[in-house]
Design an enzyme around this catalytic site. Structure first.
Site, PDB file in Angstrom:
ATOM      1  N   LYS A   1      16.417   6.493  -3.081  1.00 45.93           N
ATOM      2  CA  LYS A   1      15.857   6.451  -1.731  1.00 45.93           C
ATOM      3  C   LYS A   1      15.335   5.034  -1.464  1.00 45.93           C
ATOM      4  CE  LYS A   1      12.085   7.178   1.189  1.00 45.93           C
ATOM      5  NZ  LYS A   1      12.519   5.944   1.825  1.00 45.93           N
TER       6      LYS A   1
ATOM      7  N   GLU B   1       5.427   1.906 -10.538  1.00 50.12           N
ATOM      8  CA  GLU B   1       5.140   0.472 -10.437  1.00 50.12           C
ATOM      9  C   GLU B   1       4.430   0.271  -9.113  1.00 50.12           C
ATOM     10  OE1 GLU B   1       5.334  -1.653 -12.684  1.00 50.12           O
ATOM     11  OE2 GLU B   1       6.496  -0.493 -14.110  1.00 50.12           O
TER      12      GLU B   1
ATOM     13  N   CYS C   1       4.116  -7.655  -5.576  1.00 49.19           N
ATOM     14  CA  CYS C   1       3.145  -6.886  -6.357  1.00 49.19           C
ATOM     15  C   CYS C   1       2.483  -7.803  -7.372  1.00 49.19           C
ATOM     16  CB  CYS C   1       3.854  -5.756  -7.072  1.00 49.19           C
ATOM     17  SG  CYS C   1       5.305  -6.316  -7.974  1.00 49.19           S
TER      18      CYS C   1
ATOM     19  N   GLU D   1      -5.556  -5.362  -2.402  1.00 43.16           N
ATOM     20  CA  GLU D   1      -4.254  -6.022  -2.281  1.00 43.16           C
ATOM     21  C   GLU D   1      -3.983  -6.305  -0.803  1.00 43.16           C
ATOM     22  OE1 GLU D   1      -0.642  -3.602  -2.879  1.00 43.16           O
ATOM     23  OE2 GLU D   1       0.082  -5.226  -4.169  1.00 43.16           O
TER      24      GLU D   1
HETATM   25  P1  NAD Z   1       5.018   2.476   0.078  1.00 44.59           P
HETATM   26  O1  NAD Z   1       4.243   3.109  -1.008  1.00 44.59           O
HETATM   27  O2  NAD Z   1       4.563   2.641   1.462  1.00 44.59           O
HETATM   28  O3  NAD Z   1       6.541   2.977   0.064  1.00 44.59           O
HETATM   29  C1  NAD Z   1       7.371   2.867  -1.072  1.00 44.59           C
HETATM   30  C2  NAD Z   1       8.499   3.886  -0.979  1.00 44.59           C
HETATM   31  O4  NAD Z   1       7.936   5.201  -1.064  1.00 44.59           O
HETATM   32  C3  NAD Z   1       9.275   3.853   0.333  1.00 44.59           C
HETATM   33  O5  NAD Z   1      10.639   4.083   0.062  1.00 44.59           O
HETATM   34  C4  NAD Z   1       8.671   5.014   1.114  1.00 44.59           C
HETATM   35  O6  NAD Z   1       9.540   5.560   2.067  1.00 44.59           O
HETATM   36  C5  NAD Z   1       8.403   6.011  -0.002  1.00 44.59           C
HETATM   37  N1  NAD Z   1       7.385   7.028   0.297  1.00 44.59           N
HETATM   38  C6  NAD Z   1       6.411   7.008   1.238  1.00 44.59           C
HETATM   39  N2  NAD Z   1       5.680   8.135   1.175  1.00 44.59           N
HETATM   40  C7  NAD Z   1       6.181   8.877   0.169  1.00 44.59           C
HETATM   41  C8  NAD Z   1       5.830  10.144  -0.397  1.00 44.59           C
HETATM   42  N3  NAD Z   1       4.816  10.849   0.053  1.00 44.59           N
HETATM   43  N4  NAD Z   1       6.552  10.587  -1.450  1.00 44.59           N
HETATM   44  C9  NAD Z   1       7.571   9.867  -1.951  1.00 44.59           C
HETATM   45  N5  NAD Z   1       7.956   8.673  -1.445  1.00 44.59           N
HETATM   46  C10 NAD Z   1       7.270   8.173  -0.398  1.00 44.59           C
HETATM   47  O7  NAD Z   1       5.114   0.922  -0.338  1.00 44.59           O
HETATM   48  P2  NAD Z   1       5.761  -0.271   0.454  1.00 44.59           P
HETATM   49  O8  NAD Z   1       4.875  -0.624   1.614  1.00 44.59           O
HETATM   50  O9  NAD Z   1       7.187   0.023   0.714  1.00 44.59           O
HETATM   51  O10 NAD Z   1       5.703  -1.426  -0.655  1.00 44.59           O
HETATM   52  C11 NAD Z   1       4.570  -2.218  -0.869  1.00 44.59           C
HETATM   53  C12 NAD Z   1       3.836  -1.792  -2.120  1.00 44.59           C
HETATM   54  O11 NAD Z   1       4.732  -1.767  -3.237  1.00 44.59           O
HETATM   55  C13 NAD Z   1       2.747  -2.750  -2.525  1.00 44.59           C
HETATM   56  O12 NAD Z   1       1.573  -2.035  -2.855  1.00 44.59           O
HETATM   57  C14 NAD Z   1       3.303  -3.453  -3.759  1.00 44.59           C
HETATM   58  O13 NAD Z   1       2.325  -3.966  -4.623  1.00 44.59           O
HETATM   59  C15 NAD Z   1       4.116  -2.385  -4.374  1.00 44.59           C
HETATM   60  N6  NAD Z   1       5.146  -2.944  -5.277  1.00 44.59           N
HETATM   61  C16 NAD Z   1       4.965  -2.848  -6.634  1.00 44.59           C
HETATM   62  C17 NAD Z   1       5.871  -3.408  -7.519  1.00 44.59           C
HETATM   63  C18 NAD Z   1       5.663  -3.345  -9.016  1.00 44.59           C
HETATM   64  O14 NAD Z   1       6.592  -3.660  -9.766  1.00 44.59           O
HETATM   65  N7  NAD Z   1       4.498  -2.946  -9.500  1.00 44.59           N
HETATM   66  C19 NAD Z   1       7.008  -4.064  -7.016  1.00 44.59           C
HETATM   67  C20 NAD Z   1       7.176  -4.136  -5.640  1.00 44.59           C
HETATM   68  C21 NAD Z   1       6.239  -3.576  -4.772  1.00 44.59           C
END
Ligand code: NAD
Length: 489
Positions: free
Chosen positions: A187, A262, A296, A393
């Site tokens: 997804k 992550e 991140c 963050e």
């Molecule tokens: P997000 O948590 O809003 O969304 C991530 C994914 O989860 C998307 O595909 C979204 O559609 C999906 N999602 C949303 N609600 C969900 C639910 N209830 N159940 C399952 N899936 C769901 O994050 P974002 O805004 O897309 O990304 C930014 C965040 O990602 C930041 O906090 C960043 O630090 C983190 N990030 C972490 C790493 C790492 O390696 N630790 C790498 C990249 C980004």
């Protein structure tokens, strides 16, 4: 749409779901607009998958698992190498797509493509050795029994990814999952689905059997949440915000499925008074403003030893002002827009709160008056330790600086966060660097080094930044079950 990018998108972009080897419409009949963050205009519309599509994709992946799990390691390796070659062959198109959909400068998008290729090749190497390494005999205390440990593919994996490094985050999950023998329902983020759809097309053209990789575009609520809860999913690997990671873990709990997370970060770069200041400034700018700070691993907290604080701040302000903000396809641009409207608004709010918190604005802080989600690289100094600016963050081009007096104080300040993804240390004193590296609560520590990441190593953090590790052999193990087999000698 960006005119410079247009000729690269022939044949046209993929916008449909991939289920059981077939590109198809979603059951909801609805579509999502994909926006170019540089112009705020629509690039494409993709399908919005719903519950029926989730079910079909999970069933297809379950059927495909019966064969894929028994496909030989060398065959899986050959397919992973073929995906890597397919990505290389479409390097220009994929980089342009990353830039168009995510907003990152082309030079940064090209780094992403290199990372994707390296990851598929690395896990192809592990897959090639997998058959020989599948069984390990265990040394037992008595002679009555013999026992083996077998590593087996976990089953169907749900991979849920964000928008900041679309293809990279996906490759870090998809390559080890396929190498291990798992089948996948992927997804992508609803904000940047286009690069993943292209990657899926490359994977099918490389010869991946139907159902081994299924891709569902759509929202977190309609696709992500049902995948995390689905009883047939053996493992959910999620990259995204800590808040959603908590929801994913809760949704997975009812069926006790494997969970890899992550999540967010609020990482520090610690600059000691003996540091090469030019190097320190370069590392800080890279760790804070690469990908417009939407990392991140952003080392967005700068801890600088007091005697050098003013000199370092002056260098940082000059470098921030030299960053060229603009359209990612314009030569010379070194920082693109924020990738989406919601994140842009969040970063603007964080900057306004920072200005109200008593922190001193050293660079940026203003919002350019132009279409697109553009911001200036922003630096705050004297940031209060308890402020949201220091603790939360931001996920944008905002650096926060504080001075420290002693090594112990620096380590304590760096560790004073609920996150623990990465940390950087800048010093000429090797012993001090080693002490700090050991004391920092972070999954990765860079000493006098930029944020280099090797697929052979590990990725993930302490505390609320991660659960489990990606990359390296750990990344493969995340998609395996351990089985013990015993029989009389
Ligand atoms: P997000 O948590 O809003 O969304 C991530 C994914 O989860 C998307 O595909 C979204 O559609 C999906 N999602 C949303 N609600 C969900 C639910 N209830 N159940 C399952 N899936 C769901 O994050 P974002 O805004 O897309 O990304 C930014 C965040 O990602 C930041 O906090 C960043 O630090 C983190 N990030 C972490 C790493 C790492 O390696 N630790 C790498 C990249 C980004």
């Amino acid at each position: 749409m960006n005119m410079a990018a247009l000729p690269l998108f022939d044949p046209p972009l993929r916008t449909q779901l991939l289920i059981d080897g077939t590109w198809c419409r979603g059951a909801t009949g609805q579509r999502l607009e994909v926006i170019d963050p540089s112009t705020e205009t629509a690039i494409a519309e993709v399908e919005t998958a719903g519950a029926a599509d989730v079910e079909r994709a999970v069933q297809a992946a379950t059927r495909a698992f019966a064969t894929w799990r028994n496909t030989s390691g060398p065959r899986r390796a050959a397919l992973l190498h073929a995906i890597a070659r397919g990505v290389e062959a479409r390097r220009d198109r994929l980089a342009a797509l990353q830039s168009l959909n995510n907003g990152k400068p082309l030079a940064e998008a090209e780094i992403d493509i290199g990372d994707v290729v390296a990851t598929f090749d690395y896990y192809a190497g592990l897959a090639a050795q997998l058959d020989a390494a599948r069984e390990t005999e265990i040394e037992l205390p008595g002679a009555d029994f013999r026992a083996w440990i077998r590593c087996e593919p976990a089953g169907v994996a749900a991979l849920i990814v964000p928008w900041n490094f679309p293809m990279v985050t996906t490759a870090w999950k998809l390559a080890p999952a396929l190498a291990a023998g798992c089948t996948v329902v992927l997804k992508p983020s609803e904000i940047t689905p286009l690069p993943e759809l292209e990657l899926a097309a490359i994977a099918t053209q490389a010869g991946l059997p139907p159902g081994v990789l299924n891709v569902l575009t759509g929202t977190g609520a309609e696709v992500g949440a049902p995948l995390a809860a689905h009883p047939r999913i053996a493992k959910v690997s999620f990259t995204g915000s800590t808040a959603v990671g908590v929801q994913v873990m809760k949704a997975a709990a009812d069926t006790i499925k494997g969970v890899g997370l992550e999540l967010g970060g609020k990482s520090s770069i610690v600059v000691f008074d003996d540091a090469d200041l030019e190097l320190a400034a370069d590392l800080i700018v890279g760790g804070g403003f690469f990908n417009a700070g939407q990392m991140c691993s952003a080392t967005s907290r700068v801890l600088v030893q007091r005697p050098i604080a003013d000199r370092l701040l002056a260098l940082l302000a000059r470098r921030a002002e030299a960053i060229v903000v603009g359209n990612p396809f314009t030569p010379g641009v070194t920082m693109g827009p924020i990738s989406n409207r919601a994140q842009y608004d969040r970063v603007i709010r964080a900057i306004a709160e920072g200005q109200a918190s008593g922190a001193r604005l050293v660079a940026g802080g203003d919002v350019p008056a132009r279409p697109g989600y553009f911001l200036r690289p922003t630096i705050f100094s004297d940031v209060p330790a308890g402020s949201a600016l220091w603790q939360e963050e931001i996920f944008g081009p905002v650096l926060c600086v504080r001075a420290f007096d002693s090594e112990a104080e620096a380590v304590a300040a760096a560790n004073d966060t609920r996150y623990g993804l990465v940390a950087s240390v800048v010093t000429r004193d090797a012993a001090r660097a080693d002490r700090a590296a050991a004391a920092l609560e972070a999954g990765v520590v860079w000493i006098n080094a930029p944020q280099v990441i090797f697929p052979q190593a590990s990725w993930g953090g302490y505390k609320q930044s991660s659960l489990g590790r990606e990359l390296g052999p750990f990344g493969l193990a995340a998609y395996q079950e351990i089985k013990q087999v015993v029989r009389p000698s």
